[in-house]
Enzyme design. Sequence first.
Site, PDB file in Angstrom:
ATOM      1  N   ARG A 118       9.223 -28.939  27.985  1.00 42.91           N
ATOM      2  CA  ARG A 118       9.690 -29.165  26.639  1.00 42.91           C
ATOM      3  C   ARG A 118      10.367 -28.262  25.828  1.00 42.91           C
ATOM      4  O   ARG A 118      11.398 -28.592  24.950  1.00 42.91           O
ATOM      5  CB  ARG A 118       8.658 -30.208  25.716  1.00 42.91           C
ATOM      6  N   GLU A 133      -5.790 -34.349  18.518  1.00 42.94           N
ATOM      7  CA  GLU A 133      -4.468 -33.422  18.232  1.00 42.94           C
ATOM      8  C   GLU A 133      -4.971 -32.762  17.016  1.00 42.94           C
ATOM      9  O   GLU A 133      -4.198 -31.596  16.677  1.00 42.94           O
ATOM     10  CB  GLU A 133      -3.206 -34.429  17.887  1.00 42.94           C
TER      11      GLU A 133
HETATM   12  C1  LIG Z   1       5.468 -42.139  20.188  1.00 46.88           C
HETATM   13  C2  LIG Z   1       4.074 -41.272  21.047  1.00 46.88           C
HETATM   14  C3  LIG Z   1       4.279 -41.161  22.448  1.00 46.88           C
HETATM   15  C4  LIG Z   1       3.335 -40.332  23.100  1.00 46.88           C
HETATM   16  N1  LIG Z   1       3.338 -40.294  24.350  1.00 46.88           N
HETATM   17  C5  LIG Z   1       2.168 -39.651  25.153  1.00 46.88           C
HETATM   18  C6  LIG Z   1       2.121 -39.663  26.453  1.00 46.88           C
HETATM   19  O1  LIG Z   1       2.507 -40.403  27.051  1.00 46.88           O
HETATM   20  N2  LIG Z   1       0.990 -38.652  26.977  1.00 46.88           N
HETATM   21  C7  LIG Z   1       0.300 -38.129  26.143  1.00 46.88           C
HETATM   22  O2  LIG Z   1      -0.523 -37.333  26.933  1.00 46.88           O
HETATM   23  N3  LIG Z   1       0.450 -37.850  24.909  1.00 46.88           N
HETATM   24  C8  LIG Z   1       1.471 -38.556  24.225  1.00 46.88           C
HETATM   25  N4  LIG Z   1       1.752 -38.563  22.871  1.00 46.88           N
HETATM   26  C9  LIG Z   1       0.434 -37.780  22.135  1.00 46.88           C
HETATM   27  C10 LIG Z   1      -0.402 -38.422  22.221  1.00 46.88           C
HETATM   28  O3  LIG Z   1      -0.467 -39.689  21.936  1.00 46.88           O
HETATM   29  C11 LIG Z   1      -1.385 -37.911  20.661  1.00 46.88           C
HETATM   30  O4  LIG Z   1      -1.555 -36.563  20.832  1.00 46.88           O
HETATM   31  C12 LIG Z   1      -2.795 -38.385  20.757  1.00 46.88           C
HETATM   32  O5  LIG Z   1      -2.946 -39.992  21.085  1.00 46.88           O
HETATM   33  C13 LIG Z   1      -3.701 -38.094  19.627  1.00 46.88           C
HETATM   34  O6  LIG Z   1      -4.837 -38.753  19.561  1.00 46.88           O
HETATM   35  P1  LIG Z   1      -5.788 -38.628  18.185  1.00 46.88           P
HETATM   36  O7  LIG Z   1      -6.996 -39.532  18.413  1.00 46.88           O
HETATM   37  O8  LIG Z   1      -6.371 -37.047  18.079  1.00 46.88           O
HETATM   38  O9  LIG Z   1      -4.926 -39.085  16.889  1.00 46.88           O
HETATM   39  P2  LIG Z   1      -4.163 -40.448  16.678  1.00 46.88           P
HETATM   40  O10 LIG Z   1      -4.156 -41.518  17.626  1.00 46.88           O
HETATM   41  O11 LIG Z   1      -2.862 -39.814  16.038  1.00 46.88           O
HETATM   42  O12 LIG Z   1      -5.218 -40.795  15.600  1.00 46.88           O
HETATM   43  C14 LIG Z   1      -5.533 -40.574  14.275  1.00 46.88           C
HETATM   44  C15 LIG Z   1      -6.060 -41.445  13.370  1.00 46.88           C
HETATM   45  O13 LIG Z   1      -6.353 -40.724  12.262  1.00 46.88           O
HETATM   46  C16 LIG Z   1      -5.980 -41.595  11.084  1.00 46.88           C
HETATM   47  N5  LIG Z   1      -5.980 -40.769   9.894  1.00 46.88           N
HETATM   48  C17 LIG Z   1      -5.218 -39.709   9.535  1.00 46.88           C
HETATM   49  N6  LIG Z   1      -5.423 -39.321   8.306  1.00 46.88           N
HETATM   50  C18 LIG Z   1      -6.509 -40.106   7.911  1.00 46.88           C
HETATM   51  C19 LIG Z   1      -7.275 -40.026   6.747  1.00 46.88           C
HETATM   52  N7  LIG Z   1      -7.018 -39.186   5.782  1.00 46.88           N
HETATM   53  N8  LIG Z   1      -8.275 -40.836   6.510  1.00 46.88           N
HETATM   54  C20 LIG Z   1      -8.484 -41.723   7.460  1.00 46.88           C
HETATM   55  N9  LIG Z   1      -8.028 -41.788   8.575  1.00 46.88           N
HETATM   56  C21 LIG Z   1      -6.596 -40.872   8.815  1.00 46.88           C
HETATM   57  C22 LIG Z   1      -4.607 -42.195  11.430  1.00 46.88           C
HETATM   58  O14 LIG Z   1      -4.407 -43.440  10.937  1.00 46.88           O
HETATM   59  C23 LIG Z   1      -4.959 -42.487  13.055  1.00 46.88           C
HETATM   60  O15 LIG Z   1      -5.383 -43.713  13.135  1.00 46.88           O
HETATM   61  C24 LIG Z   1       2.485 -39.306  22.324  1.00 46.88           C
HETATM   62  C25 LIG Z   1       2.841 -39.276  21.033  1.00 46.88           C
HETATM   63  C26 LIG Z   1       3.437 -40.268  20.168  1.00 46.88           C
HETATM   64  C27 LIG Z   1       3.689 -39.959  18.658  1.00 46.88           C
END
Ligand SMILES: Cc1cc2nc3c(=O)[nH]c(=O)nc-3n(C[C@H](O)[C@H](O)[C@H](O)COP(=O)(O)OP(=O)(O)OC[C@H]3O[C@@H](n4cnc5c(N)ncnc54)[C@H](O)[C@@H]3O)c2cc1C
Length: 565
Positions: A290, A378
């Site tokens: 990327r 993340e």
């Molecule tokens: C469009 C898209 C496609 C992707 N496709 C891929 C893929 O194919 N393969 C891959 O490996 N990765 C992919 N990624 C990256 C991957 O999806 C993310 O890095 C991963 O899902 C992050 O998971 P997480 O649980 O850390 O955070 P998230 O799934 O982002 O969840 C974070 C949560 O925290 C909540 N939150 C945030 N701030 C607060 C607050 N102050 N108070 C309460 N709640 C809060 C949010 O509402 C959210 O629900 C993609 C990302 C995007 C945006």
Amino acid sequence: MVHDMMRADADVLVIGSGAAGMYAAIEAARRGADVFLIDRSLIGRGGATVMAQMTVAVALGAEVPDHWSHHLDDTLAAGRGLCSEPLSRLLCEEGPECILEMEQWGIGWARRDGHITQAIAPGHDRPRCVYVDFLNTGPAVSKTLRTVVNKTQGIAKAGDLCVVDLVRQDGEVAGAVALHLGSGAPVVISAKATVVATGGLTRLYRRNSASANMGGDGYALAMRAGAPLIDMEFVQFFPIGHLAPRLVGMDPIMWDPFRYKLGGRLLNNRGEEFADRYGTPEDGKYVLTRDVATYAILKEVEAGRGSPHGGVYLSFEHCSEAALRAAFGPVIDRLAANKIDLTRTAVEVAPIAHYHMGGVKTDAAMGTGIAGLFVAGEAVGGANGANRLSGNAITEALVFGKRAGRSAAEHAARTRLPSLEPASTRAALDLMAAGGRDTDLNTAELVQTLQATMADDVGPLRTKAKLARALATIDGLTRALGSRPAGGGKAFDYRRLDWLDLRNMLLVAQVVAAAALRRTESRGAHQREDHPGMLPEWNANQVARWEDGRTDFAVATLAAEMAAQ
Ligand SMILES: Cc1cc2nc3c(=O)[nH]c(=O)nc-3n(C[C@H](O)[C@H](O)[C@H](O)COP(=O)(O)OP(=O)(O)OC[C@H]3O[C@@H](n4cnc5c(N)ncnc54)[C@H](O)[C@@H]3O)c2cc1C
């Protein structure tokens, strides 16, 4: 406006219900903790996880022999020397266990000839990415985890709760103060252990693949609570974000799966494949990582060889209708509804802010060095160094979520529930109780200005002048924001929410821009036009801390530091 305050307590508070938060909640609960899982959106529907498209990288060896050490080698190579090796190792080594557990929970990874299918993706040396077909990977991950969360005893959950600050008391994190968006009421939560799983920061940029909830809250929450941030300059741009023609109801990064399955050709306005100019010929395949692809596209545009809307072309015109339908079934109908026939039309694509390699600095137990505070997904920095491989983010979310849940439950088991002193929560409660400012602060405009600044001056191609200009703009916006919130604090008060979001976004943007200014070299996703090439003296990570109202940076070699633990 005076609201009744709501109170809650838990052994383990999990903030954010993407893959990382839900896995953390499940793991903590099955280790006997009473868990409170909260999200500013609906549970399981707010962040990146539910939007993910296709790839989940894991060394299952279902297609060809594989081992987690090969996955680790590829991850470290992509990270360009900056990965925190213990975290990368955890991701690769424990990925298979989580992926197979997801299979037991009924996710339904795509299968072929009786085994789980694994696709090849750029930077991986063999087919390694599992998926749920027709762009359903993220929704399926989210749904599977939501189902398990619902079935697991000991998990209480609440959406619509936006955490405004972590509570720090006696040197430990002892819970959080949140805003209940549906009423405007403050909520004080005391917890023996808190897991921040709030995802990334790409909402800081004008063109992004994010949801509205991805403005970097967790980084700001952790930093204000005293936790260090690492590698903040490394923002990943997804090279082939959709640009034109108009596309409604589809994700701008949907072309990634198309390239996995069908190759596709990335072309400039002369109809030439240009990847070889930047070191790696593609020849109809999908091999550029990327960081390199983003750089190559921007340089083609800069040289006047771009497409009309300022990107390049992605063409599947050599693919037959039958091949497209076999690979993407219902998605082809959605494209047709957008008047896009890939057998006749090349689409225009350009880089789009997508993921953040940086984040909160943790050890391999997902601890932050501050008792009671754990991080997952993340929100964690370091595992992917200067550039992340396709598919590593979902794996990271699952593995780190599980690990954080375990560590938080273990911490909770040896900790008493803190009794929160009024002084520990006063500052956050005062923000929420404040009456509306009498100025006409246009918070939406401030968000737009910040996003434009980050895109134009802290994007993939950086210079000292651009970064200094960005820091000055961010400083001006911070002063304009002031210390007293906009909005009246009523139910669903989006001016107040914008104000609180900006408080976090501006802090995080400042750290990203300042870290980028300090790194006087080019590496992975951080390309300094005034400092081309990687320098050995920058084979080191930058660690940022918030002290006495300002950001202090230190340089550390994380790989060595963690190996010594
Ligand atoms: C469009 C898209 C496609 C992707 N496709 C891929 C893929 O194919 N393969 C891959 O490996 N990765 C992919 N990624 C990256 C991957 O999806 C993310 O890095 C991963 O899902 C992050 O998971 P997480 O649980 O850390 O955070 P998230 O799934 O982002 O969840 C974070 C949560 O925290 C909540 N939150 C945030 N701030 C607060 C607050 N102050 N108070 C309460 N709640 C809060 C949010 O509402 C959210 O629900 C993609 C990302 C995007 C945006």
